[in-house]
Design a protein around this motif. Structure first.
Motif, PDB file in Angstrom:
ATOM      1  N   ILE A 129     -52.411  46.415 -11.829  1.00  0.00           N
ATOM      2  CA  ILE A 129     -53.481  47.182 -12.480  1.00  0.00           C
ATOM      3  C   ILE A 129     -54.227  48.015 -11.438  1.00  0.00           C
ATOM      4  O   ILE A 129     -54.535  49.188 -11.669  1.00  0.00           O
ATOM      5  CB  ILE A 129     -54.438  46.245 -13.243  1.00  0.00           C
ATOM      6  N   ILE A 130     -54.494  47.431 -10.274  1.00  0.00           N
ATOM      7  CA  ILE A 130     -55.191  48.176  -9.213  1.00  0.00           C
ATOM      8  C   ILE A 130     -54.347  49.362  -8.767  1.00  0.00           C
ATOM      9  O   ILE A 130     -54.878  50.456  -8.536  1.00  0.00           O
ATOM     10  CB  ILE A 130     -55.516  47.240  -8.031  1.00  0.00           C
ATOM     11  N   GLN A 131     -53.052  49.181  -8.651  1.00  0.00           N
ATOM     12  CA  GLN A 131     -52.173  50.283  -8.262  1.00  0.00           C
ATOM     13  C   GLN A 131     -52.136  51.352  -9.350  1.00  0.00           C
ATOM     14  O   GLN A 131     -52.102  52.544  -9.044  1.00  0.00           O
ATOM     15  CB  GLN A 131     -50.777  49.752  -7.951  1.00  0.00           C
ATOM     16  N   GLN A 132     -52.176  50.954 -10.607  1.00  0.00           N
ATOM     17  CA  GLN A 132     -52.210  51.926 -11.703  1.00  0.00           C
ATOM     18  C   GLN A 132     -53.500  52.737 -11.653  1.00  0.00           C
ATOM     19  O   GLN A 132     -53.483  53.956 -11.851  1.00  0.00           O
ATOM     20  CB  GLN A 132     -52.073  51.213 -13.045  1.00  0.00           C
TER      21      GLN A 132
ATOM     22  N   ARG B 112     -53.297  49.367   0.499  1.00  0.00           N
ATOM     23  CA  ARG B 112     -52.897  49.559  -0.899  1.00  0.00           C
ATOM     24  C   ARG B 112     -51.779  50.603  -0.995  1.00  0.00           C
ATOM     25  O   ARG B 112     -50.790  50.410  -1.697  1.00  0.00           O
ATOM     26  CB  ARG B 112     -54.113  50.006  -1.714  1.00  0.00           C
ATOM     27  N   ILE B 113     -51.929  51.697  -0.278  1.00  0.00           N
ATOM     28  CA  ILE B 113     -50.930  52.766  -0.299  1.00  0.00           C
ATOM     29  C   ILE B 113     -49.614  52.274   0.298  1.00  0.00           C
ATOM     30  O   ILE B 113     -48.536  52.591  -0.206  1.00  0.00           O
ATOM     31  CB  ILE B 113     -51.456  54.015   0.428  1.00  0.00           C
ATOM     32  N   GLN B 114     -49.705  51.498   1.370  1.00  0.00           N
ATOM     33  CA  GLN B 114     -48.490  50.957   1.987  1.00  0.00           C
ATOM     34  C   GLN B 114     -47.722  50.083   0.996  1.00  0.00           C
ATOM     35  O   GLN B 114     -46.494  50.178   0.893  1.00  0.00           O
ATOM     36  CB  GLN B 114     -48.836  50.163   3.249  1.00  0.00           C
ATOM     37  N   ALA B 115     -48.430  49.245   0.261  1.00  0.00           N
ATOM     38  CA  ALA B 115     -47.779  48.398  -0.748  1.00  0.00           C
ATOM     39  C   ALA B 115     -47.138  49.255  -1.831  1.00  0.00           C
ATOM     40  O   ALA B 115     -46.020  48.975  -2.288  1.00  0.00           O
ATOM     41  CB  ALA B 115     -48.792  47.432  -1.352  1.00  0.00           C
ATOM     42  N   MET B 116     -47.825  50.322  -2.230  1.00  0.00           N
ATOM     43  CA  MET B 116     -47.295  51.212  -3.260  1.00  0.00           C
ATOM     44  C   MET B 116     -46.103  52.001  -2.728  1.00  0.00           C
ATOM     45  O   MET B 116     -45.146  52.250  -3.445  1.00  0.00           O
ATOM     46  CB  MET B 116     -48.406  52.133  -3.762  1.00  0.00           C
ATOM     47  N   ARG B 117     -46.164  52.376  -1.447  1.00  0.00           N
ATOM     48  CA  ARG B 117     -45.056  53.099  -0.825  1.00  0.00           C
ATOM     49  C   ARG B 117     -43.807  52.213  -0.791  1.00  0.00           C
ATOM     50  O   ARG B 117     -42.702  52.671  -1.032  1.00  0.00           O
ATOM     51  CB  ARG B 117     -45.458  53.536   0.579  1.00  0.00           C
ATOM     52  N   LYS B 118     -43.993  50.919  -0.506  1.00  0.00           N
ATOM     53  CA  LYS B 118     -42.867  49.979  -0.482  1.00  0.00           C
ATOM     54  C   LYS B 118     -42.213  49.851  -1.859  1.00  0.00           C
ATOM     55  O   LYS B 118     -41.025  49.582  -1.961  1.00  0.00           O
ATOM     56  CB  LYS B 118     -43.318  48.608   0.002  1.00  0.00           C
ATOM     57  N   LYS B 119     -43.010  50.035  -2.914  1.00  0.00           N
ATOM     58  CA  LYS B 119     -42.481  49.997  -4.278  1.00  0.00           C
ATOM     59  C   LYS B 119     -41.830  51.316  -4.676  1.00  0.00           C
ATOM     60  O   LYS B 119     -41.302  51.458  -5.768  1.00  0.00           O
ATOM     61  CB  LYS B 119     -43.594  49.671  -5.275  1.00  0.00           C
ATOM     62  N   GLY B 120     -41.889  52.309  -3.798  1.00  0.00           N
ATOM     63  CA  GLY B 120     -41.284  53.599  -4.087  1.00  0.00           C
ATOM     64  C   GLY B 120     -42.152  54.514  -4.930  1.00  0.00           C
ATOM     65  O   GLY B 120     -41.659  55.471  -5.527  1.00  0.00           O
TER      66      GLY B 120
END
Length: 71
Positions: free
Chosen positions: A6-9, A45-53
Motif C-alpha cells: 500500500i505504501i508503494q502504491q 522505499r525507491i530501492q525496494a520498488m526498483r528491485k520489484k521492477g
C-alpha cells in the motif's frame, strides 16, 4: 514479481500526481518532502520498488528523476 505494498502504491500515486502537474518526475528529495519522510527513508522505499521492477534506474538525462516502468 510481488505486488506493491500500500505504501508503494501511494508512492506511485505521488509520483504520477507530481508528473501530471510539472510534466517531469520528482527528485528523491522532492518525493520525500511530498511524503513527509526523510530522504534516506524515501531512498530505501525507491530501492525496494526498483528491485520489484517498478522503476528504471536514473539516466544521464534525468539523473535524479524516477521513471515508472509498471503501474
Amino acid at each position: 514479481m510481488t505486488e506493491p505494498t500500500i505504501i508503494q502504491q501511494v508512492t506511485l500515486q505521488l509520483i504520477q500526481a507530481y508528473y501530471l502537474q510539472y510534466l517531469y518526475p520528482p527528485t528523491v528529495r522532492e518525493l520525500a518532502q511530498l511524503a513527509g519522510i526523510s530522504v534516506k527513508a524515501m531512498q530505501d522505499r525507491i530501492q525496494a520498488m526498483r528491485k520489484k521492477g517498478m522503476f528504471q534506474s536514473p539516466t544521464k538525462l534525468v539523473p535524479n528523476g524516477i521513471k515508472i516502468t509498471r503501474q
